[in-house]
Design a protein around this motif. Structure first.
Motif, PDB file in Angstrom:
ATOM      1  N   SER A  19       2.456  -0.021  12.772  1.00  0.00           N
ATOM      2  CA  SER A  19       2.091   0.130  11.177  1.00  0.00           C
ATOM      3  C   SER A  19       2.615  -0.991  10.425  1.00  0.00           C
ATOM      4  O   SER A  19       3.693  -0.721  10.063  1.00  0.00           O
TER       5      SER A  19
ATOM      6  N   TRP B  53       0.855  -1.334   0.017  1.00  0.00           N
ATOM      7  CA  TRP B  53       0.027  -0.035   0.097  1.00  0.00           C
ATOM      8  C   TRP B  53       0.806   1.212   0.025  1.00  0.00           C
ATOM      9  O   TRP B  53       0.378   2.083  -0.957  1.00  0.00           O
ATOM     10  N   ASN B  54       1.637   1.247   1.018  1.00  0.00           N
ATOM     11  CA  ASN B  54       2.582   2.519   0.777  1.00  0.00           C
ATOM     12  C   ASN B  54       3.357   2.926  -0.283  1.00  0.00           C
ATOM     13  O   ASN B  54       3.449   3.893  -0.618  1.00  0.00           O
ATOM     14  N   ARG B  55       4.071   1.736  -0.810  1.00  0.00           N
ATOM     15  CA  ARG B  55       4.808   1.935  -2.083  1.00  0.00           C
ATOM     16  C   ARG B  55       3.927   2.296  -3.239  1.00  0.00           C
ATOM     17  O   ARG B  55       4.314   3.340  -3.887  1.00  0.00           O
TER      18      ARG B  55
ATOM     19  N   TYR C 201       1.056   3.991  -3.033  1.00  0.00           N
ATOM     20  CA  TYR C 201       0.662   5.547  -2.716  1.00  0.00           C
ATOM     21  C   TYR C 201       2.023   6.598  -3.274  1.00  0.00           C
ATOM     22  O   TYR C 201       1.665   7.380  -3.893  1.00  0.00           O
TER      23      TYR C 201
ATOM     24  N   LEU D  39       0.615   0.770   7.457  1.00  0.00           N
ATOM     25  CA  LEU D  39       1.629   1.534   6.921  1.00  0.00           C
ATOM     26  C   LEU D  39       0.941   2.176   5.518  1.00  0.00           C
ATOM     27  O   LEU D  39       0.469   1.493   4.570  1.00  0.00           O
ATOM     28  N   GLY D  40       0.853   3.679   5.428  1.00  0.00           N
ATOM     29  CA  GLY D  40       0.408   4.274   4.368  1.00  0.00           C
ATOM     30  C   GLY D  40      -1.090   4.540   4.451  1.00  0.00           C
ATOM     31  O   GLY D  40      -1.819   5.169   3.674  1.00  0.00           O
TER      32      GLY D  40
END
Length: 234
Positions: free
Chosen positions: A169, A82-84, A86, A148-149
């Motif tokens: 997270s 998810w964070n990557r 985004y 995370l994210g």
């Protein structure tokens, strides 16, 4: 690469038939997009909304595909943490990512599509652990698990920033549910339907591990949450 205006970018994600509807979760679109093909990113293990192994890869994946197909817009879809995903969309490696709740920080970086789902955030805790947002002293030092994210609801984010809650997270919400049941974290925040799916997914494995089912207590995440308690069955 063809660059289009913000107005055109918005038009790409608005359907005359109203397929995206009125809701809270939306698709984030970069201000400069490729008009011929939209390159999208999303994350896995977010049942029932997105997931590579889900029917149609998740209900919101199906909505996004249908909305864009109706306009004749071709897409590619990559699955990333998810964070990557985004961050890659933020720097322009992808034209859009989904599904995300609206926030001031995101609005400064992206255009939002029409919303595609009404999210009802709930606080999930262990069945015997009564957590209430209104009981601030009891919240001090609690361990919040939030992937995370992900952007917490405003009231929860404020508690994190003030040091009332300690945020942990991991990469996904399933890990949060497991850590909650193992008593390593105290609560996580999730849409009511998402939390119900998590409990169902974890129930069989958890029962084989502990001898009883996966059981959560859920309280609606509002400024006054009393009277809206619901416990998921084992």
């Amino acid at each position: 690469m063809i660059r289009v205006s913000k107005a055109h970018a918005r038009q790409l994600l608005e359907t005359d038939g109203g397929i995206l509807g009125a809701a809270l979760l939306g698709l984030l679109l970069c201000a400069s997009v490729r008009a011929e093909v939209l390159h999208l990113a999303t994350g896995d293990d977010y049942a029932p909304f997105t997931g590579k192994a889900l029917p149609g890869q998740g209900m919101l994946t199906q909505v996004v595909r249908a909305a864009l197909a109706e306009q004749g817009t071709a897409i590619t879809l990559d699955w990333l943490p998810w964070n990557r995903g985004y961050l890659k969309a933020k720097r322009g490696d992808y034209d859009a990512t989904f599904p995300y709740i609206r926030s001031a920080e995101r609005e400064a970086e992206f255009l939002y599509s029409a919303p595609i789902y009404v999210a009802e955030p709930y606080i999930f805790s262990r069945a015997g652990d009564h957590i209430e947002l209104d009981d601030l002293p009891a919240m001090i030092g609690r361990r919040l698990c939030y992937p995370l994210g992900w952007q917490p609801p405003a009231a929860i984010q404020q508690m994190v920033e003030q040091g009332v809650l300690r945020r942990h997270s991991p990469l996904g919400l399933q890990e949060c549910a497991r850590l909650l049941l193992l008593e390593r974290d105290d609560l996580f925040i999730a849409d009511r339907n998402l939390g119900a799916v998590l409990c169902t997914v974890l129930a069989l494995n958890w029962r084989s591990f502990t001898g009883h089912g996966c059981r959560f207590r859920a309280v609606r995440c509002t400024s006054s949450s009393r009277g809206s308690i619901r416990v998921l069955p084992s």
